[in-house]
Design a protein around this motif. Structure first.
Motif, mmCIF file in Angstrom:
data_model
loop_
_atom_site.group_PDB
_atom_site.id
_atom_site.type_symbol
_atom_site.label_atom_id
_atom_site.label_comp_id
_atom_site.label_asym_id
_atom_site.label_seq_id
_atom_site.Cartn_x
_atom_site.Cartn_y
_atom_site.Cartn_z
ATOM 1 N N THR A 1 0.874 -1.183 0.000
ATOM 2 C CA THR A 1 0.000 0.000 0.000
ATOM 3 C C THR A 1 0.901 1.220 0.000
ATOM 4 O O THR A 1 1.878 1.270 0.754
ATOM 5 C CB THR A 1 -0.858 0.039 1.287
ATOM 6 O OG1 THR A 1 -1.339 -1.266 1.536
ATOM 7 C CG2 THR A 1 -2.012 0.995 1.135
ATOM 8 N N ILE A 2 0.565 2.192 -0.829
ATOM 9 C CA ILE A 2 1.420 3.382 -0.904
ATOM 10 C C ILE A 2 0.628 4.619 -0.501
ATOM 11 O O ILE A 2 -0.485 4.840 -0.978
ATOM 12 C CB ILE A 2 1.976 3.552 -2.325
ATOM 13 C CG1 ILE A 2 2.858 2.347 -2.661
ATOM 14 C CG2 ILE A 2 2.787 4.835 -2.450
ATOM 15 C CD1 ILE A 2 3.347 2.330 -4.071
ATOM 16 N N HIS A 3 1.181 5.388 0.458
ATOM 17 C CA HIS A 3 0.589 6.672 0.807
ATOM 18 C C HIS A 3 1.620 7.714 0.426
ATOM 19 O O HIS A 3 2.705 7.729 1.004
ATOM 20 C CB HIS A 3 0.338 6.785 2.316
ATOM 21 C CG HIS A 3 -0.252 5.546 2.911
ATOM 22 N ND1 HIS A 3 -1.596 5.375 3.076
ATOM 23 C CD2 HIS A 3 0.336 4.416 3.354
ATOM 24 C CE1 HIS A 3 -1.819 4.181 3.605
ATOM 25 N NE2 HIS A 3 -0.657 3.575 3.786
ATOM 26 N N SER A 4 1.275 8.582 -0.516
ATOM 27 C CA SER A 4 2.260 9.612 -0.859
ATOM 28 C C SER A 4 1.626 10.987 -0.747
ATOM 29 O O SER A 4 0.472 11.186 -1.109
ATOM 30 C CB SER A 4 2.832 9.375 -2.252
ATOM 31 O OG SER A 4 1.802 9.320 -3.196
ATOM 32 N N VAL A 5 2.404 11.894 -0.172
ATOM 33 C CA VAL A 5 1.920 13.260 0.062
ATOM 34 C C VAL A 5 2.927 14.233 -0.533
ATOM 35 O O VAL A 5 4.121 14.159 -0.216
ATOM 36 C CB VAL A 5 1.798 13.546 1.583
ATOM 37 C CG1 VAL A 5 1.248 14.948 1.811
ATOM 38 C CG2 VAL A 5 0.938 12.507 2.259
ATOM 39 N N ALA A 6 2.469 15.119 -1.372
ATOM 40 C CA ALA A 6 3.287 16.227 -1.898
ATOM 41 C C ALA A 6 4.633 15.770 -2.454
ATOM 42 O O ALA A 6 5.662 16.392 -2.206
ATOM 43 C CB ALA A 6 3.500 17.280 -0.807
ATOM 44 N N VAL A 7 4.602 14.645 -3.171
ATOM 45 C CA VAL A 7 5.861 14.147 -3.734
ATOM 46 C C VAL A 7 6.082 14.804 -5.097
ATOM 47 O O VAL A 7 5.293 14.612 -6.021
ATOM 48 C CB VAL A 7 5.853 12.615 -3.875
ATOM 49 C CG1 VAL A 7 7.170 12.128 -4.445
ATOM 50 C CG2 VAL A 7 5.597 11.974 -2.525
ATOM 51 N N GLY A 8 7.126 15.604 -5.201
ATOM 52 C CA GLY A 8 7.420 16.285 -6.470
ATOM 53 C C GLY A 8 8.565 15.621 -7.188
ATOM 54 O O GLY A 8 8.745 14.403 -7.090
ATOM 55 N N ARG A 9 9.341 16.390 -7.927
ATOM 56 C CA ARG A 9 10.525 15.863 -8.587
ATOM 57 C C ARG A 9 11.745 16.327 -7.808
ATOM 58 O O ARG A 9 11.763 17.425 -7.250
ATOM 59 C CB ARG A 9 10.617 16.376 -10.035
ATOM 60 C CG ARG A 9 9.515 15.891 -10.952
ATOM 61 C CD ARG A 9 9.415 14.377 -11.039
ATOM 62 N NE ARG A 9 10.630 13.690 -11.380
ATOM 63 C CZ ARG A 9 10.938 13.221 -12.592
ATOM 64 N NH1 ARG A 9 10.110 13.394 -13.584
ATOM 65 N NH2 ARG A 9 12.064 12.573 -12.799
ATOM 66 N N TYR A 10 12.757 15.472 -7.745
ATOM 67 C CA TYR A 10 13.969 15.776 -6.995
ATOM 68 C C TYR A 10 15.163 15.497 -7.889
ATOM 69 O O TYR A 10 15.004 15.008 -9.006
ATOM 70 C CB TYR A 10 14.018 14.931 -5.711
ATOM 71 C CG TYR A 10 12.768 15.107 -4.884
ATOM 72 C CD1 TYR A 10 12.678 16.109 -3.927
ATOM 73 C CD2 TYR A 10 11.648 14.318 -5.112
ATOM 74 C CE1 TYR A 10 11.505 16.308 -3.200
ATOM 75 C CE2 TYR A 10 10.481 14.508 -4.402
ATOM 76 C CZ TYR A 10 10.416 15.503 -3.438
ATOM 77 O OH TYR A 10 9.268 15.711 -2.736
ATOM 78 N N GLU A 11 16.357 15.799 -7.361
ATOM 79 C CA GLU A 11 17.571 15.473 -8.108
ATOM 80 C C GLU A 11 17.528 13.994 -8.473
ATOM 81 O O GLU A 11 17.052 13.172 -7.684
ATOM 82 C CB GLU A 11 18.811 15.735 -7.235
ATOM 83 C CG GLU A 11 19.022 17.180 -6.848
ATOM 84 C CD GLU A 11 19.521 18.016 -8.030
ATOM 85 O OE1 GLU A 11 20.220 17.471 -8.889
ATOM 86 O OE2 GLU A 11 19.166 19.203 -8.079
ATOM 87 N N ALA A 12 18.070 13.665 -9.652
ATOM 88 C CA ALA A 12 17.999 12.275 -10.127
ATOM 89 C C ALA A 12 18.643 11.310 -9.130
ATOM 90 O O ALA A 12 18.122 10.206 -8.909
ATOM 91 C CB ALA A 12 18.678 12.152 -11.480
#
Lengths: 389, 128
Positions: free
Chosen positions: A289-300
């Motif tokens: 089960t995945i709960h993700s909040v405000a996950v954007g893009r980050y350095e590779a």
């Protein structure tokens, strides 16, 4: 505050706080004894109370350290030291030589645990508080202790405490040295583990390519030439061969796709962590089960470190922990935090030597400036938490 | 084309731990007039044992195999039969082969370049 503490051996810090606590407690008791014997003024009790608050503060520091609240612990340590320094300097100006040493303690304690900016700020705080202490000592706001305390007592206190506190400072310097040396050693080891892991991975890819697609394609190249020869002499057989080869070519393409995916998942670079982990969890051997909040893009490198950490944790849960399900939480609200909790057998971290998987995760997250903590108990699953700034 | 028994056919043995390559060579040789596949071995050791019984004229020997490996096996085969035409094969570029393989006195052919005409010219070169 530097988050590297989790990766650092902080037993030295606990020892230091313990020694400091015992010394300060003895001083508080000493002040009370002096009040009722040699220096009969209640200002000595005010002194004792001031020193006593440091005892309480240090006890709280100990608890916070045990709970991993390093930031708060170090702030309280500084505040307590500086407050008592100012109070004591105002009441007993003759202890100024002792106070100047006490003032330096906080900045010495934090050296291995903080970034340069915080060290500098604490250093400036030390200078400011030392100015205040000297001014307070010069003002002679209270004169009873100075007047009532016999010269021999004043000299004895200075004679006893100056070398004693310097010893304490030396212990701190030594502790900082050990701690920094260990950090440097950990980084060296981690660096060589990362290089070795990368080489191992490239060897594996070379073997996979050589033993898989390359062998198939080689055999296809030979048989394609044969089929070409047969097109005129035995067209039916040539057609049969071509059909067989088509199936084998499809298998090779599938193998190459899996291999390419293992090298770097395409979704991770195209769409980021959130989608890549969701896709990976669909392929996992256990329910996720995945709960993700405000996950954007980050350095590779950060995305890749967190991605492989989650994958490794899922693989460990399925392989070693006997888990049936796992929860992944990813929170991008404050830096990038993530955790993977499984319902497996768990383990006792103090008795299990970190395996290649756990070290690999710690190294990967450490390499991007993050920290990783492993929370496991036999019988109650495993939680792996990570944070990248 | 069904191969007729050709008493003068060049006898071929293929040695490789990968069955896909052995199958491809079998398919290739089967279509070639004047050539006959007489043995397939999956290791150098097996090739040595087999070669004493079937004495092939042309041996396609993979370089990298578990066990003794292709070059050592080729040396043993050549010591027993100096006339045997031994060709080392692999998927690697010749430049990527170990020095002992490059220095060894055997012809080397990339597996994917193995065609009927390559086999014919190898056999002709050896006999000529």
């Amino acid at each position: 505050l530097n988050r590297r503490l989790e990766a650092t051996d902080d037993r030295q810090l606990h020892l230091y706080v313990k020694v400091n606590l015992i010394t300060v407690a003895a001083s508080a008791i000493g002040l009370v004894v002096v009040r009722f014997t040699i220096v009969p003024t209640n200002w000595m009790l005010v002194n004792a109370v001031a020193v006593g608050t440091v005892v309480v503060a240090l006890a709280v520091v100990q608890v916070w350290l045990r709970r991993g609240r390093l930031d708060n612990a170090l702030t309280l340590l500084a505040a307590a030291n500086w407050t008592v320094a100012i109070v004591v300097a105002a009441i007993d100006p003759f202890v100024l030589p002792i106070v100047t040493i006490i003032l330096v303690v906080p900045v010495m304690v934090i050296i291995p645990f903080v970034r340069s900016r915080r060290l500098l700020a604490t250093g400036l705080g030390t200078v400011a508080v030392s100015v205040i202490s000297v001014v307070m000592a010069q003002l002679h706001l209270v004169d009873a202790p100075e007047r009532l305390a016999p010269e021999w007592l004043k000299r004895s206190i200075v004679l006893l405490f100056v070398p004693g506190l310097n010893g304490l400072l030396l212990l701190n310097v030594w502790r900082s040295h050990l701690s920094l040396a260990k950090q440097a050693d950990d980084i060296r080891q981690s660096r060589s583990r990362i290089v070795a892991a990368s080489d191992r991975e490239r060897r594996r890819i070379e073997r996979d390519l050589h033993d898989g697609a390359q062998q198939r394609l080689t055999s296809l190249a030979i048989r394609l030439a044969v089929a070409q020869e047969l097109t005129s002499s035995d067209p039916a057989r040539a057609a049969g061969m071509l059909s067989e080869m088509q199936d084998e070519l499809a298998e090779s393409i599938g193998e190459l796709r899996d291999l390419a995916h293992g090298i770097y998942p395409p979704l991770l670079s195209q769409r980021g962590l959130d989608e890549a982990i969701k896709a990976a969890s669909r392929r996992s051997a256990i329910a996720v089960t995945i709960h993700s909040v405000a996950v954007g893009r980050y350095e590779a490198d950060v995305e890749s470190a967190v991605y492989y950490c989650c994958l490794e944790a899922l693989a460990n849960a399925a392989k070693h922990g006997g888990s049936t399900r796992a929860d992944i939480k990813i929170d991008g609200a404050n830096g990038l935090s993530f955790s993977i909790t499984d319902d497996g057998a768990g383990f006792d971290p103090s008795r299990v030597v970190a395996g290649a998987g756990l070290l690999n995760m710690t190294d990967r997250i450490g390499a991007v400036g993050g920290i990783l903590t492993i929370d496991a108990k036999p019988g109650s699953g495993t939680t792996i938490r990570g944070h990248c700034a | 084309m069904t191969p007729t028994v050709e008493p003068d056919a060049v006898t071929v043995m293929v040695v490789d731990d990968w069955s896909s390559f052995r199958r491809a060579v079998a398919a290739l040789v089967e279509t070639m007039v004047g050539f006959r596949l007489v043995g397939e071995a999956a290791s150098g050791e097996e090739a040595i044992e087999m070669a004493t019984a079937i004495t092939p004229e042309l041996v396609l020997m993979d370089v990298n195999m578990p066990g003794m490996g292709g070059v050592a096996a080729a040396d043993v085969l050549r010591a027993t039969d100096a006339k045997m035409c031994i060709v080392l094969v692999s998927t690697y570029d010749a430049a990527d082969l170990p020095v002992d393989v490059q220095k060894a006195d055997y012809r080397y052919v990339n597996k994917e370049r193995l065609t009927a005409s390559t086999l014919r010219s190898l056999a002709a070169e050896h006999n000529g």
